[in-house]
Design an enzyme around this catalytic site. Structure first.
Site, PDB file in Angstrom:
ATOM      1  N   ASN A 200       0.676  -1.132   0.072  1.00  0.00           N
ATOM      2  CA  ASN A 200      -0.061   0.025  -0.045  1.00  0.00           C
ATOM      3  C   ASN A 200       0.917   1.186   0.023  1.00  0.00           C
ATOM      4  OD1 ASN A 200      -2.371   1.641   0.072  1.00  0.00           O
ATOM      5  ND2 ASN A 200      -2.645   1.324   2.403  1.00  0.00           N
TER       6      ASN A 200
ATOM      7  N   HIS B 215       0.878   5.219   1.445  1.00  0.00           N
ATOM      8  CA  HIS B 215       0.032   6.295   2.246  1.00  0.00           C
ATOM      9  C   HIS B 215       0.974   7.402   2.251  1.00  0.00           C
ATOM     10  CE1 HIS B 215      -2.004   6.979   5.850  1.00  0.00           C
ATOM     11  NE2 HIS B 215      -1.115   7.719   6.316  1.00  0.00           N
TER      12      HIS B 215
ATOM     13  N   SER C 247       5.086   6.645   2.145  1.00  0.00           N
ATOM     14  CA  SER C 247       5.621   5.533   2.773  1.00  0.00           C
ATOM     15  C   SER C 247       4.908   4.254   1.828  1.00  0.00           C
ATOM     16  CB  SER C 247       5.406   5.135   4.117  1.00  0.00           C
ATOM     17  OG  SER C 247       5.577   6.276   4.951  1.00  0.00           O
TER      18      SER C 247
ATOM     19  N   ASP D 128      -2.418   0.567   8.487  1.00  0.00           N
ATOM     20  CA  ASP D 128      -0.971   1.393   8.241  1.00  0.00           C
ATOM     21  C   ASP D 128       0.212   1.091   8.938  1.00  0.00           C
ATOM     22  OD1 ASP D 128      -2.643   2.476   5.956  1.00  0.00           O
ATOM     23  OD2 ASP D 128      -3.164   4.188   7.363  1.00  0.00           O
TER      24      ASP D 128
HETATM   25  C1  GRF Z   1      -3.013   8.572  -2.464  1.00  0.00           C
HETATM   26  O1  GRF Z   1      -2.640   9.931  -1.703  1.00  0.00           O
HETATM   27  C2  GRF Z   1      -2.465   7.477  -1.559  1.00  0.00           C
HETATM   28  O2  GRF Z   1      -1.252   7.791  -0.857  1.00  0.00           O
HETATM   29  C3  GRF Z   1      -3.594   7.171  -0.977  1.00  0.00           C
HETATM   30  O3  GRF Z   1      -4.669   7.515  -1.652  1.00  0.00           O
HETATM   31  C4  GRF Z   1      -4.360   8.658  -2.462  1.00  0.00           C
HETATM   32  C5  GRF Z   1      -4.488   7.913  -3.941  1.00  0.00           C
HETATM   33  O4  GRF Z   1      -4.550   8.908  -5.001  1.00  0.00           O
HETATM   34  N1  GRF Z   1      -3.728   5.935  -0.227  1.00  0.00           N
HETATM   35  P1  GRF Z   1      -4.686   8.356  -6.489  1.00  0.00           P
HETATM   36  O5  GRF Z   1      -6.009   7.827  -6.719  1.00  0.00           O
HETATM   37  O6  GRF Z   1      -3.383   7.547  -6.716  1.00  0.00           O
HETATM   38  O7  GRF Z   1      -4.564   9.600  -7.406  1.00  0.00           O
END
Ligand code: GRF
Length: 207
Positions: free
Chosen positions: A110, A112, A139, A148
């Site tokens: 994932n 984050h 991260s 997370d």
């Molecule tokens: C990103 O900020 C990611 O870190 C979080 O959700 C957002 C997704 O953005 N988990 P995108 O859909 O990739 O533009």
């Protein structure tokens, strides 16, 4: 030459991280190939991005399932039907069951938007801004049962400017997300990382 690592990407939103992976793949810089994109939101822009690049997309609505476990089992069915060996959460806005997480253990990552373990959960960029930190970032980590909390693969730092807003800060963090997510995928595809407990050893580690 070994065959590329088959990847499945789970999305719910705009899909800019998905786009970053697609761009690296199309540039020939990734030893991985996106086999399927799964969205739980029908009109997510991420779906359009995948279609535009000729990538298979499946829309699976969690609303069609009686339980989280049943929805997650269908995710696994679809991912496995495409031979996926690495699942990438790229803005997938659903909590996953412990069954799903343990099934995909160390094959599920994932991204984050904070320097974990600081500011887990939703609106991490605003949490960091409101807390007044001077440095935040993003991260990529292996997903475990916590929120997370899994072993961290790569992080990037982003300074908070004196004239920042949560939105400006989020957009600069996002740029770093787009840089580090494909790096993590490439390391996994190359088998160039090693996990010992919570520590993930990568080619980036100082010798
Ligand atoms: C990103 O900020 C990611 O870190 C979080 O959700 C957002 C997704 O953005 N988990 P995108 O859909 O990739 O533009």
């Amino acid at each position: 030459m070994t065959s590329p690592l088959p990847v499945g990407v789970l999305v719910s939103g705009s899909g800019t991280n998905l786009q970053a992976i697609i761009d690296q793949q199309e540039a020939g810089l990734l030893s991985a190939e996106i086999k399927v994109v799964i969205s739980n939101v029908k009109d997510a822009y991420a779906v359009k991005r995948a279609v535009n690049h000729g990538i298979e997309v499946k829309y699976i609505s969690h609303k069609d399932f009686v339980s989280r476990e049943a929805f997650d089992a269908e995710l696994t069915n679809v991912l496995e039907s495409y031979g996926v060996q690495l699942v990438v959460l790229a803005g997938f806005m659903r909590l996953l069951s412990t069954e799903f997480v343990s099934h995909w253990s160390f094959r599920l990552i994932n991204i984050h938007p904070s320097l974990l373990p600081a500011f887990p959960g939703l609106n991490a960029q605003k949490q960091a801004f409101d807390h007044g930190v001077k440095i935040t970032g993003c991260s990529v980590f292996f997903v475990d049962e916590g929120m997370d909390t899994g072993p961290i693969i790569i992080q990037a730092s982003v300074p908070v400017m004196s004239d920042d807003t949560p939105e400006l800060l989020a957009s600069r963090i996002l740029q770093e997300e787009h840089r580090i997510l494909p790096i993590a995928i490439q390391w996994i595809a190359n088998q160039s990382i090693r996990v010992e407990g919570r520590r993930v050893y990568t080619p980036d580690d100082p010798q």
